[in-house]
Design an enzyme around this catalytic site. Structure first.
Site, PDB file in Angstrom:
ATOM      1  N   GLU A   1       1.068  -1.020  -0.360  1.00  0.00           N
ATOM      2  CA  GLU A   1      -0.118  -0.021   0.135  1.00  0.00           C
ATOM      3  C   GLU A   1       0.936   1.376  -0.356  1.00  0.00           C
ATOM      4  O   GLU A   1       0.350   1.759  -0.855  1.00  0.00           O
ATOM      5  CB  GLU A   1      -1.186  -0.048   1.346  1.00  0.00           C
ATOM      6  CG  GLU A   1      -1.680   1.228   1.868  1.00  0.00           C
ATOM      7  CD  GLU A   1      -2.916   1.378   2.783  1.00  0.00           C
ATOM      8  OE1 GLU A   1      -3.260   2.247   2.808  1.00  0.00           O
ATOM      9  OE2 GLU A   1      -2.220   0.585   4.181  1.00  0.00           O
ATOM     10  N   HIS A   2       1.537   1.325   0.585  1.00  0.00           N
ATOM     11  CA  HIS A   2       2.356   2.431   0.972  1.00  0.00           C
ATOM     12  C   HIS A   2       4.162   1.934   0.644  1.00  0.00           C
ATOM     13  O   HIS A   2       4.775   0.255   1.274  1.00  0.00           O
ATOM     14  CB  HIS A   2       2.801   3.248   2.249  1.00  0.00           C
ATOM     15  CG  HIS A   2       1.213   3.536   2.872  1.00  0.00           C
ATOM     16  ND1 HIS A   2       0.846   3.047   4.060  1.00  0.00           N
ATOM     17  CD2 HIS A   2       0.731   4.666   2.611  1.00  0.00           C
ATOM     18  CE1 HIS A   2      -0.104   3.738   3.956  1.00  0.00           C
ATOM     19  NE2 HIS A   2      -0.150   4.242   2.915  1.00  0.00           N
TER      20      HIS A   2
END
Length: 447
Positions: free
Chosen positions: A338-339
């Site tokens: 996601e990050h």
């Protein structure tokens, strides 16, 4: 506190075999489906009354009405702490700058003289934006959902967030204040699967309160029951994604500062005991220094026992040791975070080689926390490895591309024989007949 996975000394496997070696939280949306199905059906048949009942059951407070009064929204803004207001206003300003540039324009292609195809981008008519409650307060999620919808030109924007017992059944006042700053006045005190069902089916109004009209699209993160409701109702409504536990991966080499790396791993772990914090490195020294920093920094943190330690110690978090940065890139691409932070020498060049990530943060001065609030980027991002096929929330999420086909008689006549030929090759003679009927049942010869 955090486990190690050593992938050095052998050739990395490909595809799913590599993914299976990497840490990941268990997130069984399929199992949650059967729990949310009766909730959604109840809301479908009983509307607002069912949503209110489930709010009392799950959130511990019975609201007199789902719609948040306009005066409560205005009051929340009036009472907002000035530094928080200033920070939200700056977050909104930067997000508008970035998302305004994403709006697509109508484009017409002349295929042949007299024959054009125009791609027109049309915003969805009405959206429901979900803002979670629970362990933390997320006014930033209001910004990240509302701004791209507004910049896309969506006319109807409704926000829903769980009722809070300590605030008399209203959503958290900071959530309401963020809505006020963004000019959103349609806000509902509803959370969980029942809020998604409310958006999907709508609710009947009364003489005293208008109902919630059904929406075309629902966006915003939530817990596993929100994700399950999205899956169940997808088709009746569009959805952005089935958001799973939040995650960070950091690709780092010996040039990275272990103080920064540890702080960033902890910052993700404080979301939830299921949050994933993953360091991928080719440096034994950095791994050891990061482990030492984690012990020091965790001891000085808040939410230690209920969130940070369970998250870091869980199967979803690990330090992954690789032979070199080339293998590190293979690992982070297989993980699809996601990050993803890149804390290496020449970080921009390394970041340019990444294929799969929700958002990429380059170098020591672009931590995920910046993206969560004030980078201008969007923090509603794909989780659970979905970054290999999905994007984060953007203006495009709220737009539909529609092709407009405009041909003259001569332009159709020029290609009619090809259309008829392909129709007959697919054994769909009526398709060809629809062309022949326009030319007296005789296919024109191509010029």
């Amino acid at each position: 506190m955090i486990s190690r996975i050593d992938l050095r000394g052998e050739t990395l496997p490909e595809g799913s075999a590599l993914r299976d070696l990497l840490p990941r939280a268990e997130f069984d949306v399929e199992a949650a489906l059967e729990k949310v199905r009766p909730i959604c059906e109840d809301v479908r048949h009983h509307g607002a009354a069912a949503v209110i009942d489930y709010g009392e059951k799950f959130d511990g407070v019975r609201v007199p009405s789902l719609r948040v009064p306009a005066e409560a929204i205005a009051r929340a803004l009036d009472e907002l702490d000035p530094p928080v207001r200033a920070a939200l206003e700056e977050s909104i300003r930067r997000a508008r700058m970035v998302h305004r540039e994403q709006r697509r324009t109508t484009h017409t292609t002349q295929v042949v003289p007299g024959g054009t195809v125009t791609e027109k981008w049309i915003p969805v008519e009405r959206v429901g934006l979900y803002v979670p409650g629970g362990r933390s307060v997320y006014p930033s999620s209001v910004v990240m959902n509302v701004v791209p919808a507004q910049e896309a030109g969506v006319e109807g924007v409704a926000v829903s967030s769980p009722p809070q017992k300590e605030f008399g059944g209203l959503p958290h006042p900071t959530i309401l204040a963020a809505c006020a700053l963004l000019g959103v006045d349609e806000v509902y005190a509803a959370g969980g699967a029942q809020a998604i069902a409310m958006f999907a089916y709508g609710t009947e109004g009364t003489a005293d309160e208008p109902g919630c009209a059904p929406v075309n699209l629902v966006t915003g993160p939530g817990n596993i029951y929100v994700a399950a409701a999205k899956r169940l109702l997808k088709g009746r409504i569009g959805i952005d994604a089935e958001a799973g536990p939040t995650e960070i991966a950091i690709l780092a080499d010996s040039t990275a500062d272990p103080v920064h790396v540890a702080a960033d791993l902890i910052s993700q772990a404080e979301h939830d005991p299921m949050a994933a914090s993953v360091l991928v490195t080719d440096s034994d020294e950095l791994a050891a220094a990061t482990e030492a920093e984690l012990k020091t920094q965790v001891a000085a943190s808040k939410h230690v026992d209920d969130r940070i330690v369970p998250a870091l110690a869980g199967r979803q978090s690990a330090i992954v040791l690789v032979h070199d940065l080339a293998d590190g890139l293979k690992v982070v691409d297989a993980y699809g975070a996601e990050h993803l932070e890149i804390q290496t020498a020449d970080a921009a060049a390394v970041a340019d080689r990444v294929r799969n990530a929700g958002a990429i943060f380059v170098g020591p001065w672009a931590p995920v926390s910046l993206g969560d609030y004030c980078a201008g980027s969007n923090h509603v991002l794909p989780t659970g490895g979905c970054a290999c096929h999905s994007s984060g929330l953007s203006v495009q999420s709220f737009l539909r591309g529609v092709h407009i086909v405009d041909y003259t008689r001569d332009a159709l006549a020029d290609v009619a024989h090809h259309v008829v030929t392909l129709a007959e090759a697919e054994d769909l003679p009526a398709h060809g007949a629809a062309i022949k009927a326009r030319f007296g049942w005789k296919v024109p010869e191509s010029k």
